[in-house]
Design a protein around this motif. Structure first.
Motif, PDB file in Angstrom:
ATOM      1  N   THR A 111       9.974   1.944   4.032  1.00 29.05           N
ATOM      2  CA  THR A 111       9.563   1.828   2.627  1.00 29.05           C
ATOM      3  C   THR A 111       9.120   3.187   2.100  1.00 29.05           C
ATOM      4  O   THR A 111       9.473   3.571   0.977  1.00 29.05           O
ATOM      5  CB  THR A 111       8.420   0.805   2.485  1.00 29.05           C
ATOM      6  OG1 THR A 111       8.872  -0.477   2.937  1.00 29.05           O
ATOM      7  CG2 THR A 111       7.983   0.683   1.028  1.00 29.05           C
ATOM      8  N   ASP A 112       8.364   3.922   2.897  1.00 29.77           N
ATOM      9  CA  ASP A 112       7.929   5.258   2.482  1.00 29.77           C
ATOM     10  C   ASP A 112       9.130   6.188   2.285  1.00 29.77           C
ATOM     11  O   ASP A 112       9.153   6.994   1.343  1.00 29.77           O
ATOM     12  CB  ASP A 112       6.981   5.855   3.525  1.00 29.77           C
ATOM     13  CG  ASP A 112       5.635   5.151   3.569  1.00 29.77           C
ATOM     14  OD1 ASP A 112       5.303   4.445   2.588  1.00 29.77           O
ATOM     15  OD2 ASP A 112       4.922   5.288   4.580  1.00 29.77           O
ATOM     16  N   PRO A 160       6.882  -0.048   7.578  1.00 28.96           N
ATOM     17  CA  PRO A 160       6.374   0.710   6.425  1.00 28.96           C
ATOM     18  C   PRO A 160       6.984   2.103   6.299  1.00 28.96           C
ATOM     19  O   PRO A 160       7.076   2.635   5.191  1.00 28.96           O
ATOM     20  CB  PRO A 160       4.866   0.787   6.681  1.00 28.96           C
ATOM     21  CG  PRO A 160       4.717   0.602   8.162  1.00 28.96           C
ATOM     22  CD  PRO A 160       5.802  -0.346   8.547  1.00 28.96           C
ATOM     23  N   ALA A 204       4.222  -4.248  -1.380  1.00 27.81           N
ATOM     24  CA  ALA A 204       5.303  -3.275  -1.187  1.00 27.81           C
ATOM     25  C   ALA A 204       6.364  -3.431  -2.269  1.00 27.81           C
ATOM     26  O   ALA A 204       6.890  -2.438  -2.783  1.00 27.81           O
ATOM     27  CB  ALA A 204       5.931  -3.451   0.194  1.00 27.81           C
ATOM     28  N   LEU A 215      13.785  -3.845   3.265  1.00 29.76           N
ATOM     29  CA  LEU A 215      12.380  -3.437   3.228  1.00 29.76           C
ATOM     30  C   LEU A 215      11.497  -4.594   3.653  1.00 29.76           C
ATOM     31  O   LEU A 215      11.648  -5.725   3.193  1.00 29.76           O
ATOM     32  CB  LEU A 215      12.013  -2.968   1.816  1.00 29.76           C
ATOM     33  CG  LEU A 215      12.806  -1.773   1.284  1.00 29.76           C
ATOM     34  CD1 LEU A 215      12.331  -1.425  -0.132  1.00 29.76           C
ATOM     35  CD2 LEU A 215      12.683  -0.562   2.205  1.00 29.76           C
ATOM     36  N   PRO A 222       7.256  -5.405   5.381  1.00 30.92           N
ATOM     37  CA  PRO A 222       5.961  -4.836   5.765  1.00 30.92           C
ATOM     38  C   PRO A 222       5.906  -4.376   7.216  1.00 30.92           C
ATOM     39  O   PRO A 222       5.083  -3.509   7.566  1.00 30.92           O
ATOM     40  CB  PRO A 222       4.987  -5.991   5.515  1.00 30.92           C
ATOM     41  CG  PRO A 222       5.641  -6.821   4.455  1.00 30.92           C
ATOM     42  CD  PRO A 222       7.111  -6.738   4.748  1.00 30.92           C
ATOM     43  N   ALA A 258       5.151  -1.793  -5.374  1.00 30.85           N
ATOM     44  CA  ALA A 258       5.269  -0.335  -5.312  1.00 30.85           C
ATOM     45  C   ALA A 258       6.713   0.096  -5.545  1.00 30.85           C
ATOM     46  O   ALA A 258       6.974   1.093  -6.239  1.00 30.85           O
ATOM     47  CB  ALA A 258       4.777   0.172  -3.952  1.00 30.85           C
TER      48      ALA A 258
END
Length: 248
Positions: free
Chosen positions: A19-20, A16, A55, A11, A13, A58
């Motif tokens: 990550t989603d 993204p 991230a 993971l 940045p 989250a």
């Protein structure tokens, strides 16, 4: 009754959408599982639990929600995130397991590991691994200011990428051999731990292999990475399936 295994999400940045995809996987499928095992390289890089990373926050919140739903989450450190510590583990609610670890999976002993310990043909990497897993080295590294840690991590990453690029320009077959598991080490690992099944990641070569080790028929399951799509191993008392997770 399903236990889930994933690894090598990396993971970052810069990606993204992955990550989603992972957060959606946690909100949906992981909530219904018997357990979730993350076998290393959850993050592309990790230079300390004190590093600001929205991230990662989250992800910690989503993993904590899975645990709160009654699904235990276990984590084995990888070669990219070997500095994940107990502070982040508490925030995310997962338990850090030694690498390797043997678990009871529906009555069958199964060996779990990230997988880099099996790549013994890569001598330079194994030397680097031994250095960076030294508790003294880690304590000294984590005591440095954040900027110094970021610079060191970037330098190490650049050196690794340059070395791989150089190897690829040479003998491609040698590159593939060096960066994959060593068959003799795989066999020795099965015998050493007295198991017939092994699950690992690291090599980014998803497959289910059958082989002979110590006079027994053994199974080695290699998890896929999450660079372009997801990869999950689903295990039930009846068997296992290794499948991809497509981005929407």
């Amino acid at each position: 009754m399903t236990t889930l295994f994933i690894s090598d999400l990396h993971l970052d940045p810069s990606r993204p959408a992955i990550t989603d995809l992972f957060l959606d996987f946690l909100r949906r499928e992981a909530m219904q599982a018997d357990a979730l095992y993350i076998l290393g390289d959850l993050f592309e890089a990790w230079i300390g639990d004190d590093t600001p990373a929205p991230a990662a926050d989250a992800v910690a919140d989503a993993l904590k929600a899975v645990v709160a739903a009654g699904v235990p989450v276990y984590f084995i450190r990888g070669n990219r995130d070997f500095l994940v510590g107990e502070d982040y583990a508490r925030r995310a609610g997962f338990r850090i397991l030694p690498d390797p670890s043997v678990i009871d999976l529906y009555g069958t002993p199964v060996l779990l590991q990230h997988g880099d310990l099996l790549c013994t043909d890569d001598v330079a990497y194994q030397q680097f691994r031994a250095q960076t897993r030294d508790p003294v080295f880690q304590a000294q590294f984590l005591a440095q200011p954040l900027a110094a840690r970021i610079a060191f991590a970037q330098k190490a990453r650049d050196a690794s990428q340059a070395r791989q690029a150089e190897m690829k320009q040479g003998d491609r077959a040698t590159f593939e051999t060096v960066t994959d598991v060593a068959p003799d080490e795989v066999s020795a690992t099965f015998v050493r731990h007295g198991v017939d099944t092994m699950i690992h990641g690291h090599t980014h070569r998803p497959a289910i292999h059958s082989l002979q080790a110590g006079g027994r028929t053994c199974t080695r399951i290699v998890l896929g990475d999450w660079y372009e799509q997801g990869s999950v191993l689903r295990v039930t008392p009846q068997g296992w399936t290794l499948e991809s997770l497509a981005r929407e």
